[in-house]
Structures are given as structure tokens and as C-alpha cells.
Design a protein around this motif. Structure first.
Motif, PDB file in Angstrom:
ATOM      1  N   VAL A 107       4.276  -4.635  -5.277  1.00 21.58           N
ATOM      2  CA  VAL A 107       4.926  -4.858  -3.978  1.00 21.58           C
ATOM      3  C   VAL A 107       4.465  -6.177  -3.364  1.00 21.58           C
ATOM      4  CG1 VAL A 107       5.094  -4.038  -1.595  1.00 21.58           C
ATOM      5  CG2 VAL A 107       5.327  -2.416  -3.496  1.00 21.58           C
ATOM      6  N   ILE A 108       3.165  -6.426  -3.380  1.00 25.73           N
ATOM      7  CA  ILE A 108       2.626  -7.664  -2.814  1.00 25.73           C
ATOM      8  C   ILE A 108       3.176  -8.882  -3.542  1.00 25.73           C
ATOM      9  CG2 ILE A 108       0.512  -9.022  -2.480  1.00 25.73           C
ATOM     10  CD1 ILE A 108      -0.957  -6.327  -2.087  1.00 25.73           C
ATOM     11  N   SER A 109       3.219  -8.803  -4.875  1.00 25.11           N
ATOM     12  CA  SER A 109       3.731  -9.920  -5.668  1.00 25.11           C
ATOM     13  C   SER A 109       5.229 -10.146  -5.421  1.00 25.11           C
ATOM     14  CB  SER A 109       3.482  -9.662  -7.158  1.00 25.11           C
ATOM     15  OG  SER A 109       3.872 -10.767  -7.933  1.00 25.11           O
ATOM     16  N   LEU A 110       5.984  -9.055  -5.336  1.00 22.08           N
ATOM     17  CA  LEU A 110       7.427  -9.183  -5.097  1.00 22.08           C
ATOM     18  C   LEU A 110       7.708  -9.757  -3.711  1.00 22.08           C
ATOM     19  CD1 LEU A 110       8.672  -5.836  -6.684  1.00 22.08           C
ATOM     20  CD2 LEU A 110       9.179  -8.144  -7.508  1.00 22.08           C
ATOM     21  N   ILE A 111       6.925  -9.343  -2.725  1.00 19.90           N
ATOM     22  CA  ILE A 111       7.111  -9.860  -1.363  1.00 19.90           C
ATOM     23  C   ILE A 111       6.746 -11.343  -1.294  1.00 19.90           C
ATOM     24  CG2 ILE A 111       6.213  -9.759   1.007  1.00 19.90           C
ATOM     25  CD1 ILE A 111       5.949  -6.726   0.645  1.00 19.90           C
ATOM     26  N   LYS A 112       5.637 -11.704  -1.924  1.00 19.82           N
ATOM     27  CA  LYS A 112       5.145 -13.081  -1.826  1.00 19.82           C
ATOM     28  C   LYS A 112       5.888 -14.053  -2.728  1.00 19.82           C
ATOM     29  CE  LYS A 112       0.922 -15.843  -1.890  1.00 19.82           C
ATOM     30  NZ  LYS A 112      -0.560 -15.851  -2.044  1.00 19.82           N
ATOM     31  N   PHE A 113       6.160 -13.623  -3.986  1.00 20.59           N
ATOM     32  CA  PHE A 113       6.712 -14.545  -4.973  1.00 20.59           C
ATOM     33  C   PHE A 113       8.116 -14.190  -5.458  1.00 20.59           C
ATOM     34  CE2 PHE A 113       2.007 -14.708  -5.958  1.00 20.59           C
ATOM     35  CZ  PHE A 113       1.790 -15.920  -5.319  1.00 20.59           C
TER      36      PHE A 113
END
Length: 199
Positions: A107-113
Motif C-alpha cells: 500500500v505504501i509503495s503504491l501510494i508513493k510510487f
């Protein structure tokens, strides 16, 4: 012949086979499942090394490898639950914690990148080894004990590392050995990579 892709698809194919053995046949297949698990791990080790030796390692290949790893280990986990539900239910809190952290990484990676995480970090590899030992104990010998505890501890540590890597990186990239190396990338400091551990 693209051997790394063949090895990745081999590991992907193992996932439904392992699940089917556990679900339709049951405990009598536990030795076969353990053997397939080791074959899957060997394919995981070899695909990256061969790709780098052949100079065909790419972001697309590494992402494919990372997602296949997740599917493969989830199939092992679900198979363990099918074969020994009580063993899993007895440790459900820590297992759900690990799964929640895995979801958080994505989730963090999808939101950020706008892309899924693909770190292939050192601690994740170490976690993979402890998982192998733990699942060998769980599936092969119906025993959790120290191997399971070590896998949980390494799972928590490696997921914290992966989350930190994603938070620290200035832009998406793959094959980051650790949060420290993500910090070096953020600062523009070059570092040497190990061709066998992280391309």
C-alpha cells in the motif's frame, strides 16, 4: 532461451500444485510439498543469479520475480493452514500481524510510487531462509517451536526494513539491499552491489 523467466514460471506453477496436494489429498503429501518448496527456493536463487550473469536482469523481470515469490510463499502458508489448522490458529495473532505488514508494504509503495514494492532486500532473503526452516518443521514434522518463532521475528524485522526502504527512497527502484542503502541512494552516494545477493 530465457532461463530466468522459465524458473519464475516454474515457481509460479508450483503454487497451485502445492495447494491442490494439500487440499485434495492431504497430510500424506507433506513430504512432496516440502520437496516442492525446496525446488521453489532453488529456482528463486538461480533466476536472479542467471539473469545477472546473462545481463538480462531488468525492472520488469525483478517485479515478476517479486510477485511470484509472494504467491509461492502464500501457497505454502495456506497449505500449512489446510494441513494443520490448529497449529496456525494457535499463532493467528502474529501471523495476521505479518500479513498486515506485507499489505502495508504494498500500500505504501503504491501510494508513493504507483508501483508495488520490489526491494529484494538482504533481510527479506534471510526471512526466506527462516521461513523455509519453519515450514519444513511445520509441514514435515507438525512442529512450530523455535523455527516458527525465528521466522516470525525475522518477518517482523524484514517488513520494518522494507517499509523504511520505501519511505526513504526518493523514487521507485528495485533491488535495494537495506534501509541504509536506500538512505545512500537518497543522498546520491554510490555503493557496490553483490551480484549473488542483490543485483
Amino acid at each position: 532461451m530465457n532461463i530466468p523467466i522459465i524458473l519464475i514460471f516454474f515457481r509460479l506453477l508450483l503454487a497451485p500444485i502445492i495447494l491442490a496436494l494439500a487440499y485434495f489429498i492431504g497430510e500424506s503429501t507433506k513430504t512432496i510439498i516440502v520437496i516442492l518448496m525446496y525446488l521453489g527456493l532453488i529456482s528463486d536463487i538461480l533466476d536472479g543469479i542467471i539473469a545477472r550473469k546473462q545481463n538480462i536482469s531488468s525492472a520488469k523481470l525483478r517485479r515478476m520475480d517479486s510477485q511470484t515469490d509472494m504467491i509461492f510463499w502464500l501457497s505454502i502458508g495456506f497449505s500449512t493452514w489446510i494441513l494443520y489448522p490448529k497449529l496456525i490458529s494457535d499463532h493467528s495473532i502474529v501471523i495476521w500481524t505479518i500479513l498486515a505488514m506485507e499489505i502495508a508494504c504494498y500500500v505504501i509503495s503504491l501510494i508513493k510510487f504507483k508501483k508495488e514494492t520490489c526491494t529484494h532486500a538482504f533481510l527479506s532473503k534471510l526471512w526466506g531462509i527462516t521461513l523455509l526452516i519453519a515450514f519444513t518443521s511445520l509441514i514435515g514434522f507438525s512442529h512450530a517451536g523455535i523455527p516458527f518463532t525465528m521466522a516470525i521475528i525475522m518477518g517482523l524485522i524484514s517488513h520494518i526494513d522494507r517499509i523504511l526502504i520505501t519511505l526513504i527512497l526518493p523514487k521507485w527502484t528495485h533491488d535495494i539491499p537495506s534501509a541504509y542503502h536506500a538512505y545512500l541512494i537518497r543522498k546520491g552516494i554510490d555503493f557496490k552491489r553483490n551480484e549473488y545477493l542483490n543485483g
